[in-house]
Write an enzyme that holds these catalytic residues in place. Structure first.
Site, PDB file in Angstrom:
ATOM      1  N   CYS A  87       0.836  -1.188   0.000  1.00 65.39           N
ATOM      2  CA  CYS A  87       0.000   0.000   0.000  1.00 65.39           C
ATOM      3  C   CYS A  87       0.877   1.248   0.000  1.00 65.39           C
ATOM      4  O   CYS A  87       1.929   1.282   0.636  1.00 65.39           O
ATOM      5  CB  CYS A  87      -0.991  -0.006   1.157  1.00 65.39           C
ATOM      6  SG  CYS A  87      -0.393   0.674   2.696  1.00 65.39           S
ATOM      7  N   GLU A  88       0.442   2.226  -0.773  1.00 69.56           N
ATOM      8  CA  GLU A  88       1.269   3.421  -0.935  1.00 69.56           C
ATOM      9  C   GLU A  88       1.203   4.334   0.289  1.00 69.56           C
ATOM     10  O   GLU A  88       2.000   5.255   0.403  1.00 69.56           O
ATOM     11  CB  GLU A  88       0.867   4.190  -2.193  1.00 69.56           C
ATOM     12  CG  GLU A  88      -0.509   4.813  -2.167  1.00 69.56           C
ATOM     13  CD  GLU A  88      -0.858   5.460  -3.491  1.00 69.56           C
ATOM     14  OE1 GLU A  88      -0.209   5.184  -4.504  1.00 69.56           O
ATOM     15  OE2 GLU A  88      -1.828   6.252  -3.501  1.00 69.56           O
ATOM     16  N   HIS A  89       0.262   4.080   1.187  1.00 68.23           N
ATOM     17  CA  HIS A  89       0.152   4.946   2.362  1.00 68.23           C
ATOM     18  C   HIS A  89       1.135   4.573   3.458  1.00 68.23           C
ATOM     19  O   HIS A  89       1.655   5.437   4.145  1.00 68.23           O
ATOM     20  CB  HIS A  89      -1.277   4.879   2.934  1.00 68.23           C
ATOM     21  CG  HIS A  89      -2.318   5.204   1.932  1.00 68.23           C
ATOM     22  ND1 HIS A  89      -3.295   4.323   1.545  1.00 68.23           N
ATOM     23  CD2 HIS A  89      -2.500   6.311   1.187  1.00 68.23           C
ATOM     24  CE1 HIS A  89      -4.059   4.876   0.628  1.00 68.23           C
ATOM     25  NE2 HIS A  89      -3.602   6.079   0.388  1.00 68.23           N
ATOM     26  N   HIS A  90       1.357   3.271   3.653  1.00 74.62           N
ATOM     27  CA  HIS A  90       2.212   2.817   4.752  1.00 74.62           C
ATOM     28  C   HIS A  90       3.393   1.990   4.269  1.00 74.62           C
ATOM     29  O   HIS A  90       4.235   1.605   5.064  1.00 74.62           O
ATOM     30  CB  HIS A  90       1.393   1.982   5.746  1.00 74.62           C
ATOM     31  CG  HIS A  90       0.201   2.684   6.313  1.00 74.62           C
ATOM     32  ND1 HIS A  90      -1.060   2.583   5.756  1.00 74.62           N
ATOM     33  CD2 HIS A  90       0.077   3.533   7.360  1.00 74.62           C
ATOM     34  CE1 HIS A  90      -1.909   3.325   6.456  1.00 74.62           C
ATOM     35  NE2 HIS A  90      -1.250   3.920   7.422  1.00 74.62           N
ATOM     36  N   GLN A 128      -5.467  -0.612  -3.851  1.00 68.65           N
ATOM     37  CA  GLN A 128      -6.095  -1.772  -4.493  1.00 68.65           C
ATOM     38  C   GLN A 128      -6.986  -1.370  -5.676  1.00 68.65           C
ATOM     39  O   GLN A 128      -7.053  -2.064  -6.686  1.00 68.65           O
ATOM     40  CB  GLN A 128      -6.886  -2.544  -3.426  1.00 68.65           C
ATOM     41  CG  GLN A 128      -7.348  -3.907  -3.901  1.00 68.65           C
ATOM     42  CD  GLN A 128      -8.061  -4.684  -2.808  1.00 68.65           C
ATOM     43  OE1 GLN A 128      -7.692  -4.594  -1.635  1.00 68.65           O
ATOM     44  NE2 GLN A 128      -9.072  -5.440  -3.176  1.00 68.65           N
ATOM     45  N   HIS A 156      -5.042  -6.258   4.011  1.00 68.05           N
ATOM     46  CA  HIS A 156      -4.027  -5.213   4.120  1.00 68.05           C
ATOM     47  C   HIS A 156      -3.365  -5.272   5.496  1.00 68.05           C
ATOM     48  O   HIS A 156      -4.029  -5.096   6.515  1.00 68.05           O
ATOM     49  CB  HIS A 156      -4.683  -3.833   3.923  1.00 68.05           C
ATOM     50  CG  HIS A 156      -5.188  -3.622   2.517  1.00 68.05           C
ATOM     51  ND1 HIS A 156      -4.682  -2.636   1.692  1.00 68.05           N
ATOM     52  CD2 HIS A 156      -6.118  -4.275   1.788  1.00 68.05           C
ATOM     53  CE1 HIS A 156      -5.293  -2.690   0.520  1.00 68.05           C
ATOM     54  NE2 HIS A 156      -6.174  -3.671   0.554  1.00 68.05           N
ATOM     55  N   CYS A 158      -1.603  -3.110   6.819  1.00 66.08           N
ATOM     56  CA  CYS A 158      -1.707  -1.829   7.535  1.00 66.08           C
ATOM     57  C   CYS A 158      -2.997  -1.750   8.349  1.00 66.08           C
ATOM     58  O   CYS A 158      -3.108  -0.930   9.257  1.00 66.08           O
ATOM     59  CB  CYS A 158      -1.600  -0.648   6.565  1.00 66.08           C
ATOM     60  SG  CYS A 158      -2.981  -0.492   5.427  1.00 66.08           S
TER      61      CYS A 158
HETATM   62  N1  LIG Z   1      -8.834   3.012  -0.646  1.00 64.81           N
HETATM   63  C1  LIG Z   1      -7.749   2.400  -0.182  1.00 64.81           C
HETATM   64  N2  LIG Z   1      -7.286   2.717   1.021  1.00 64.81           N
HETATM   65  C2  LIG Z   1      -6.195   2.067   1.468  1.00 64.81           C
HETATM   66  C3  LIG Z   1      -5.528   1.083   0.743  1.00 64.81           C
HETATM   67  N3  LIG Z   1      -4.486   0.655   1.494  1.00 64.81           N
HETATM   68  C4  LIG Z   1      -4.520   1.344   2.641  1.00 64.81           C
HETATM   69  N4  LIG Z   1      -5.542   2.217   2.650  1.00 64.81           N
HETATM   70  C5  LIG Z   1      -6.033   3.181   3.643  1.00 64.81           C
HETATM   71  O1  LIG Z   1      -5.393   4.418   3.500  1.00 64.81           O
HETATM   72  C6  LIG Z   1      -5.835   5.228   4.576  1.00 64.81           C
HETATM   73  C7  LIG Z   1      -4.821   6.282   4.939  1.00 64.81           C
HETATM   74  O2  LIG Z   1      -5.454   7.073   5.902  1.00 64.81           O
HETATM   75  P1  LIG Z   1      -4.727   8.110   6.866  1.00 64.81           P
HETATM   76  O3  LIG Z   1      -5.723   8.586   7.868  1.00 64.81           O
HETATM   77  O4  LIG Z   1      -3.994   9.116   6.044  1.00 64.81           O
HETATM   78  O5  LIG Z   1      -3.586   7.186   7.536  1.00 64.81           O
HETATM   79  P2  LIG Z   1      -3.567   6.568   8.999  1.00 64.81           P
HETATM   80  O6  LIG Z   1      -3.636   7.646  10.031  1.00 64.81           O
HETATM   81  O7  LIG Z   1      -2.355   5.695   9.073  1.00 64.81           O
HETATM   82  O8  LIG Z   1      -4.899   5.732   9.025  1.00 64.81           O
HETATM   83  P3  LIG Z   1      -5.308   4.421   9.865  1.00 64.81           P
HETATM   84  O9  LIG Z   1      -4.869   3.233   9.041  1.00 64.81           O
HETATM   85  O10 LIG Z   1      -6.797   4.490   9.987  1.00 64.81           O
HETATM   86  O11 LIG Z   1      -4.600   4.473  11.177  1.00 64.81           O
HETATM   87  C8  LIG Z   1      -6.203   4.243   5.679  1.00 64.81           C
HETATM   88  O12 LIG Z   1      -7.592   4.354   5.892  1.00 64.81           O
HETATM   89  C9  LIG Z   1      -5.852   2.873   5.075  1.00 64.81           C
HETATM   90  O13 LIG Z   1      -6.724   1.848   5.520  1.00 64.81           O
HETATM   91  C10 LIG Z   1      -6.056   0.770  -0.537  1.00 64.81           C
HETATM   92  O14 LIG Z   1      -5.540  -0.070  -1.271  1.00 64.81           O
HETATM   93  N5  LIG Z   1      -7.173   1.451  -0.948  1.00 64.81           N
HETATM   94 ZN   LIG Z   2      -1.695   1.083   4.235  1.00 65.81          ZN
END
Ligand SMILES: Nc1nc2c(ncn2[C@@H]2O[C@H](COP(=O)(O)OP(=O)(O)OP(=O)(O)O)[C@@H](O)[C@H]2O)c(=O)[nH]1
Ligand SMILES: [Zn+2]
Length: 194
Positions: A87-90, A128, A156, A158
């Site tokens: 995942c690009e977020h974490h 995804q 996921h 994360c």
């Molecule tokens: N739509 C989508 N979201 C994703 C995917 N992989 C991870 N995420 C979400 O990306 C979001 C990033 O949200 P943020 O609030 O910026 O990050 P965060 O504070 O680490 O969020 P939490 O995971 O809720 O603790 C999270 O809700 C993750 O679950 C994906 O493939 N698709």
């Molecule tokens: Zn993630």
């Protein structure tokens, strides 16, 4: 006999990553010079380049390289393709299965190429939803079939190891084009991948 396949890693990139990972390990409170961690930055540098090698690969080239004229015009389904992405977020893994189908329109492709295309896009920093669309678009653009369907089911890390810590949630995404926009064709596909 070599037990490991030699892979090519860019020297400059590897050097830069090793430096970064050594710093990260230290910042996280560990000692990068202790025996067990000595080679860890280099292993991480190589692992991360492997897991993002999709940026250097061209899905359309892969599909065009095994595009064959064939009059078959029923649904072709490759299901349960295992998938590992990040995942690009974490930058934590998400993993599961992809199910891909198309209805040819004069051309078929090598079956392994469908799985290769999944890997090309999975081995990047992803969400995804985008992964699902990129697989569909690559097949649609190159084979120009009567339709393409892609369903991905993934978990996921994360959401499992951190954050909301939900161990059993499964995320399903889908994308459909052409004939698969019709309910009957789509239902047939959904039934066949159950
Ligand atoms: N739509 C989508 N979201 C994703 C995917 N992989 C991870 N995420 C979400 O990306 C979001 C990033 O949200 P943020 O609030 O910026 O990050 P965060 O504070 O680490 O969020 P939490 O995971 O809720 O603790 C999270 O809700 C993750 O679950 C994906 O493939 N698709
Ligand atoms: Zn993630």
């Amino acid at each position: 006999m070599a037990y490991k396949k030699e892979e090519h890693y860019d020297e400059q990139i590897t050097k830069g990553l090793i430096e970064n990972y050594r710093n990260s390990i230290e910042l996280l409170g560990e000692d990068p010079s202790r025996e067990g961690l000595l080679k860890t930055p280099e292993r991480m540098a190589k692992a991360m380049q492997f897991l993002t090698q999709g940026y250097q690969q061209d899905a359309r080239e892969i599909l065009n390289g095994a595009k064959f004229t064939e009059a078959y015009s029923e649904m072709v389904i490759v299901k349960d393709i295992e998938l590992y992405s990040m995942c690009e977020h974490h930058m934590l893994p998400f993993f599961g299965k992809a199910h891909v189908a198309y209805i040819p329109n004069g051309y078929i492709t090598g079956l392994s190429k469908i799985a290769r295309v999944v890997d090309v896009f999975a081995r990047r920093l992803q969400v995804q939803e985008r992964l699902t669309h990129q697989i569909l678009d690559a097949i649609q653009d190159t084979l120009q079939p009567q339709g393409v369907a892609v369903v991905i089911e993934a978990q996921h890390l994360c959401m499992m190891m951190r954050g909301v810590q939900k161990q059993n949630s499964l995320t399903t995404t889908s994308a459909f084009s052409g004939q698969f926009e019709h309910v009957a064709t789509r239902s047939e596909f959904m039934k066949l991948i159950q």
